[in-house]
Enzyme design. Structure first.
Site, mmCIF file in Angstrom:
data_model
loop_
_atom_site.group_PDB
_atom_site.id
_atom_site.type_symbol
_atom_site.label_atom_id
_atom_site.label_comp_id
_atom_site.label_asym_id
_atom_site.label_seq_id
_atom_site.Cartn_x
_atom_site.Cartn_y
_atom_site.Cartn_z
ATOM 1 C CD GLU A 208 25.727 35.637 57.608
ATOM 2 O OE1 GLU A 208 26.473 35.305 56.667
ATOM 3 O OE2 GLU A 208 26.150 35.852 58.761
ATOM 4 C CG ASN B 9 30.837 31.112 56.450
ATOM 5 O OD1 ASN B 9 31.158 31.484 55.313
ATOM 6 N ND2 ASN B 9 29.617 31.267 56.943
ATOM 7 N N GLY C 154 28.373 36.942 64.639
ATOM 8 C CA GLY C 154 28.961 38.250 64.359
ATOM 9 C C GLY C 154 28.651 39.308 65.397
ATOM 10 C CD GLU D 253 26.902 29.129 61.998
ATOM 11 O OE1 GLU D 253 28.123 29.161 62.121
ATOM 12 O OE2 GLU D 253 26.287 29.776 61.125
ATOM 13 C CE LYS E 90 29.560 34.461 58.614
ATOM 14 N NZ LYS E 90 28.708 35.012 59.656
ATOM 15 C CB SER F 103 30.712 35.251 68.789
ATOM 16 O OG SER F 103 29.989 36.253 68.079
ATOM 17 C CG HIS G 172 25.284 30.891 57.214
ATOM 18 N ND1 HIS G 172 24.859 32.147 57.573
ATOM 19 C CD2 HIS G 172 26.351 30.611 57.995
ATOM 20 C CE1 HIS G 172 25.646 32.597 58.552
ATOM 21 N NE2 HIS G 172 26.557 31.683 58.815
HETATM 22 P P1 13P Z 1 31.096 34.659 63.542
HETATM 23 O O1 13P Z 1 32.136 33.645 63.995
HETATM 24 O O2 13P Z 1 31.702 35.829 62.853
HETATM 25 O O3 13P Z 1 30.150 34.994 64.635
HETATM 26 O O4 13P Z 1 30.240 33.913 62.394
HETATM 27 C C1 13P Z 1 29.702 32.660 62.663
HETATM 28 C C2 13P Z 1 29.131 32.122 61.402
HETATM 29 O O5 13P Z 1 28.125 32.606 60.908
HETATM 30 C C3 13P Z 1 29.826 31.011 60.757
HETATM 31 O O6 13P Z 1 29.064 30.457 59.742
#
Ligand code: 13P
Length: 247
Positions: free
Chosen positions: A96, A9, A171, A165, A11, A210, A94
């Site tokens: 976010e 992803n 992150g 997740e 982002k 992560s 997601h």
């Molecule tokens: P990270 O791997 O940067 O923690 O992000 C995970 C994520 O949100 C994947 O959709």
């Protein structure tokens, strides 16, 4: 037997030049992978990834889709449009998007249904916040997020991928331990099995939060973890490939 899926992803990261380098890095790996590899990129780069990855085993997808088929929805991108650019996958729900764009469980379910109806595989994200985990509400939150999705897609639930997740692990460098993640994954599989026992054995459940080359192997060794949804580490070809090789 579920083929592991390692999906990146990106982002809101990337640029034409840096994407080209990253994609070339992914294509440069000629060793056999037992996992399927995919990248979910910002919509403006779909044409670029289609042209770079077309004909390769690496698949691609988007990070969101409209719940609507077409029409006056300024700024939204339809499932049919994603299909025209060769997408196999689209991330929906997601954390976010749930938190910054106030997406409800019901809206996420409608997006998942729109994707499935159009022949795309939605990667439906679920997961609890730190506060919810500390309250012991993880299972309840995941069940609440998943229920409308399972209601909406009905008999087509094997056309989905679910990503667990935990919000507190995204992150942050904090990863759920393999046992913590496995527990939730097993619970998700039970929730799916309540609707379709056979289908539940086919649906791939990804872990995200992560995931890095140094923790991927232990997470991916768990019986109900069928792959990863990778944020930060998917922006670097050697790291992303190292995770894929751990699967
Ligand atoms: P990270 O791997 O940067 O923690 O992000 C995970 C994520 O949100 C994947 O959709």
């Amino acid at each position: 037997m579920r083929t592991p899926l390692i999906a990146g992803n990106w982002k809101m990261n990337g640029g034409l030049a840096s994407n080209a380098t990253l994609l070339a890095g992914l294509l440069g790996d000629k060793t056999e992978l037992s996992a399927e590899l995919a990248v979910c990129v910002p919509a403006p780069y779909l044409a670029q990834v289609q042209s770079a990855l077309g004909g390769s085993p690496v698949r691609w997808g988007a990070q969101d889709v409209s719940a609507h088929e077409r029409g006056a929805f300024t700024g939204e991108v339809s499932a049919e449009m994603l299909q025209e650019f060769g997408c196999s996958y689209v991330i929906v729900g997601h954390s976010e998007r749930r938190s910054y764009h106030a997406e409800s469980d019901e809206l996420v379910a409608q997006k998942a249904l729109r994707a499935v109806t159009t022949g795309l595989t939605p990667i439906v994200c679920v997961g609890e916040t730190l506060e919810e985990r500390e309250q012991g509400a993880t299972d309840a939150v995941v069940a609440r997020q998943l229920a409308p999705v399972l209601d909406a897609v009905g008999t087509q639930l094997t056309s989905m991928v679910i990503a667990y997740e935990p919000v507190w692990a995204i992150g942050t460098g904090k990863t759920a331990t393999p046992d913590m993640a496995q527990q939730v994954h097993a619970r998700i599989r039970v929730l799916i099995a309540e609707r379709d026992a056979e289908g539940a054995q086919q649906v791939r459940l990804l872990y995200g939060g992560s995931m890095k080359p140094d923790n991927a192997k232990d997470l991916l060794a768990m019986p109900d973890i069928d792959g990863g949804l990778i944020g930060g580490a998917s922006l670097n070809a050697p790291d992303f490939l190292a995770i894929a090789h751990a699967a």
